[in-house]
Scaffold this motif. Structure first.
Motif, short mmCIF file in Angstrom:
data_model
loop_
_atom_site.label_atom_id
_atom_site.label_comp_id
_atom_site.label_asym_id
_atom_site.label_seq_id
_atom_site.Cartn_x
_atom_site.Cartn_y
_atom_site.Cartn_z
N VAL A 52 5.64 -17.02 0.87
CA VAL A 52 6.38 -17.00 2.17
C VAL A 52 5.80 -17.58 3.41
CG1 VAL A 52 6.42 -14.65 4.09
CG2 VAL A 52 6.08 -14.19 1.49
N MET A 53 6.88 -18.29 4.23
CA MET A 53 6.51 -19.88 5.21
C MET A 53 7.23 -18.37 6.68
SD MET A 53 7.86 -23.31 6.21
CE MET A 53 9.27 -22.03 6.79
N THR A 54 5.74 -18.45 7.55
CA THR A 54 5.65 -18.26 9.15
C THR A 54 5.87 -18.77 9.77
OG1 THR A 54 5.76 -15.82 8.59
CG2 THR A 54 5.63 -16.42 10.67
N LEU A 55 7.20 -19.99 11.02
CA LEU A 55 6.32 -20.78 11.52
C LEU A 55 5.76 -20.28 12.60
CD1 LEU A 55 9.73 -22.25 11.41
CD2 LEU A 55 7.30 -23.36 10.33
N ALA A 56 4.92 -20.79 13.23
CA ALA A 56 3.52 -20.19 14.64
C ALA A 56 5.07 -20.63 15.89
CB ALA A 56 2.38 -20.53 14.75
N TYR A 57 4.98 -21.10 16.46
CA TYR A 57 5.87 -21.24 17.55
C TYR A 57 7.24 -20.00 17.57
CZ TYR A 57 8.09 -22.57 21.67
OH TYR A 57 9.38 -22.55 22.72
N SER A 58 7.65 -20.34 16.61
CA SER A 58 9.18 -19.82 16.78
C SER A 58 9.01 -18.17 16.40
CB SER A 58 10.15 -20.80 16.50
OG SER A 58 10.13 -21.02 14.86
N ARG A 59 7.91 -18.35 15.32
CA ARG A 59 8.17 -16.96 14.30
C ARG A 59 8.81 -16.62 13.69
NH1 ARG A 59 4.31 -17.18 17.46
NH2 ARG A 59 3.64 -15.16 18.85
N TYR A 60 9.74 -18.38 12.86
CA TYR A 60 10.58 -18.45 12.26
C TYR A 60 10.16 -17.63 10.89
CZ TYR A 60 14.88 -19.42 9.71
OH TYR A 60 16.43 -19.71 8.94
N ARG A 61 11.00 -17.26 9.60
CA ARG A 61 10.37 -16.60 8.00
C ARG A 61 11.17 -17.31 6.99
NH1 ARG A 61 10.92 -11.99 11.91
NH2 ARG A 61 8.75 -11.11 12.55
N ALA A 62 10.73 -17.99 6.45
CA ALA A 62 11.23 -18.32 4.93
C ALA A 62 10.65 -17.98 3.78
CB ALA A 62 12.13 -19.64 5.26
N VAL A 175 11.88 -11.32 19.92
CA VAL A 175 10.20 -10.88 19.33
C VAL A 175 9.92 -10.69 20.63
CG1 VAL A 175 8.37 -12.17 18.59
CG2 VAL A 175 10.76 -12.16 17.23
N ARG A 176 9.35 -9.89 21.33
CA ARG A 176 8.70 -10.18 22.78
C ARG A 176 7.35 -11.07 23.15
NH1 ARG A 176 3.76 -7.92 24.61
NH2 ARG A 176 3.32 -7.37 22.67
N SER A 177 6.76 -11.56 21.55
CA SER A 177 5.75 -12.77 21.99
C SER A 177 6.07 -14.20 22.01
CB SER A 177 5.08 -12.49 20.73
OG SER A 177 5.90 -13.03 19.92
N ILE A 178 7.31 -14.43 21.94
CA ILE A 178 8.41 -15.54 22.27
C ILE A 178 9.40 -15.77 23.22
CG2 ILE A 178 8.24 -16.50 20.30
CD1 ILE A 178 10.70 -15.41 18.87
N GLY A 179 9.15 -14.58 24.23
CA GLY A 179 9.76 -14.59 25.80
C GLY A 179 10.90 -13.86 25.33
N ASP A 180 11.23 -12.68 24.26
CA ASP A 180 11.67 -11.21 24.31
C ASP A 180 13.50 -12.70 23.87
OD1 ASP A 180 10.80 -9.72 24.56
OD2 ASP A 180 11.26 -9.55 26.87
N ARG A 182 15.22 -14.81 20.02
CA ARG A 182 15.18 -15.05 18.33
C ARG A 182 14.72 -16.07 18.09
NH1 ARG A 182 19.79 -12.79 20.86
NH2 ARG A 182 20.16 -10.78 20.35
N PRO A 183 13.85 -15.78 16.76
CA PRO A 183 13.74 -16.52 15.81
C PRO A 183 14.46 -17.80 15.85
CG PRO A 183 12.58 -14.87 15.85
CD PRO A 183 13.75 -14.39 16.40
N ALA A 184 15.28 -17.42 15.15
CA ALA A 184 16.51 -18.25 14.84
C ALA A 184 17.38 -19.08 16.37
CB ALA A 184 17.50 -17.38 14.66
N ASP A 185 16.79 -18.59 17.66
CA ASP A 185 17.18 -19.04 18.57
C ASP A 185 16.18 -20.27 19.19
OD1 ASP A 185 19.62 -17.36 18.72
OD2 ASP A 185 19.04 -16.55 20.31
N VAL A 186 14.37 -20.18 18.47
CA VAL A 186 13.84 -20.91 19.63
C VAL A 186 13.55 -21.95 17.63
CG1 VAL A 186 11.78 -21.21 19.75
CG2 VAL A 186 13.04 -19.08 20.33
N LEU A 187 13.98 -21.21 16.49
CA LEU A 187 14.01 -22.97 15.50
C LEU A 187 14.09 -24.62 15.84
CD1 LEU A 187 13.23 -23.32 12.41
CD2 LEU A 187 15.18 -22.43 12.37
N GLU A 188 15.27 -24.51 16.55
CA GLU A 188 15.73 -26.22 16.87
C GLU A 188 14.51 -26.51 17.08
OE1 GLU A 188 19.52 -28.46 19.08
OE2 GLU A 188 19.37 -26.25 18.75
N MET A 189 14.51 -25.44 18.70
CA MET A 189 13.39 -25.90 19.46
C MET A 189 11.62 -26.31 18.93
SD MET A 189 11.23 -24.41 23.08
CE MET A 189 12.48 -24.39 23.84
#
Length: 333
Positions: A52-62, A175-180, A182-189
């Motif tokens: 399991v991998m979790t990106l700390a900034y975007s909270r994206y999971r794979a 996700v509240r911790s990334i400013g309400d 979605r991880p999929a929307d923040v992944l590109e950044m």
């Protein structure tokens, strides 16, 4: 019992700071063992690890299910997930998994992997799961939200269902911790601030080098795979990734099998079995010819050309050895 009661009063306080993650800086990694026995073929069931991998900034999971917790399999899974993302974070956070850094320092295999990626490996302190609590919480989330009520027919079926669920549900939740967001929307950044993947793939998977024995089988992760018997007695290089086992003798591929995730299984290529049968028949015929005084036997080389194997009396003539008595000749034979 009394010491157990009063120990918390003397243990002190260990405050935990809140960490603010910048884009592309960190990813947390862990192994999750779902409480489900997966059919792996040959009438066998197994509880397999999920990387399991979790990106700390975007909270994206794979995540991806892998056949074992050996270092080569873990690194092959890491490369697969990073390739799906298309970039690598500036540091990879692991606990003290034995194949990664069980003694507090990265293993040689893990150090070579992160060196090729141009990143660094950070190992958590011992007995401190909160150090990478983000991925630990995700494991509990998977256990309660993905696993219940599902049926899996194979590891491939598990990965297909899990990948779909992550894409359609886990990574699209607000996700509240990334400013309400979605991880999929923040992944590109997040990906934009990461390091690009290296031009050449790192060294991953299981590798081994052995001299092929007369039984023309090699063992990989508890299973035996056939090799073309024409290279018996020569060194062969074995490479096993998550799906295939490839065996080479020099630059020639002498075996290519689909990797079995079961245990104690023999996988034979029918072409190898037929070739062994033919070589065995020729060997016996050649022995009969030599015993009858016929011409020297001939063996095929790996590239196809014939290599003569001289009869023993030819060497006697070459070195000037003459057997004049029947007793000496029988002793020589």
């Amino acid at each position: 019992d009394r010491v157990r009661q009063i120990r918390p009063e003397y243990r002190g306080v260990d405050p935990a700071d809140r960490v603010v993650y910048e884009p592309g800086v960190c990813s947390q990694w862990d192994l999750w063992f779902p409480d489900y026995r997966i059919p792996v073929g040959h009438s066998q069931l197994a509880i397999l690890p999920v990387l399991v991998m979790t990106l700390a900034y975007s909270r994206y999971r794979a995540a991806v299910m892998i056949p074992s917790r050996q270092g080569g399999d873990i690194l092959a899974g890491m490369w697969l997930l990073l390739a799906q993302i298309g970039a690598v974070t500036h540091k990879l956070v692991w606990d003290r998994e034995s194949a990664i850094g069980g003694k507090g320092t990265p293993t040689a295999l893990a150090a070579g992997f992160v060196g090729t990626l141009g990143t660094r490996l950070e190992l958590a302190p011992p007995r401190d799961p909160e150090y990478k609590g983000m991925v630990e919480r995700n494991n509990r989330f998977f256990e309660t939200s993905f696993l219940p009520g599902r049926i899996f027919e194979s590891p491939e079926d598990f990965n297909t269902q899990f990948r779909w669920w992550l894409g359609e549900h886990a990574n699209t939740r607000i996700v509240r911790s990334i400013g309400d967001r979605r991880p999929a929307d923040v992944l590109e950044m997040d990906v934009a601030a990461m390091t690009a993947l290296p031009p050449a793939a790192p060294h991953v998977g299981l590798t081994h080098r052995v001299r092929l024995g007369r039984d023309y089988y090699v063992r990989v992760a508890g299973n035996d795979y056939s090799v073309h018997p024409s290279v018996i007695g020569r060194f062969v290089d074995i490479t096993a990734d998550l799906s295939d086992v490839v065996i080479r003798c020099g630059d020639v591929t002498v075996a290519d099998h689909h990797r079995s995730w079961a245990n104690h299984v023999t996988i034979a290529d029918p072409q190898h079995v037929r070739a062994a049968k033919e070589l065995r028949r020729n060997y016996r015929m050649q022995d009969l010819n030599i015993a009858a005084g016929n011409a020297a036997r001939v063996r095929a080389h790996l590239d196809g050309h014939q290599v003569p194997m001289r009869a023993l009396p030819d060497y006697d003539d070459l070195y000037g050895v003459n057997f004049t008595t029947t007793t000496d000749l029988e002793s020589h034979n």
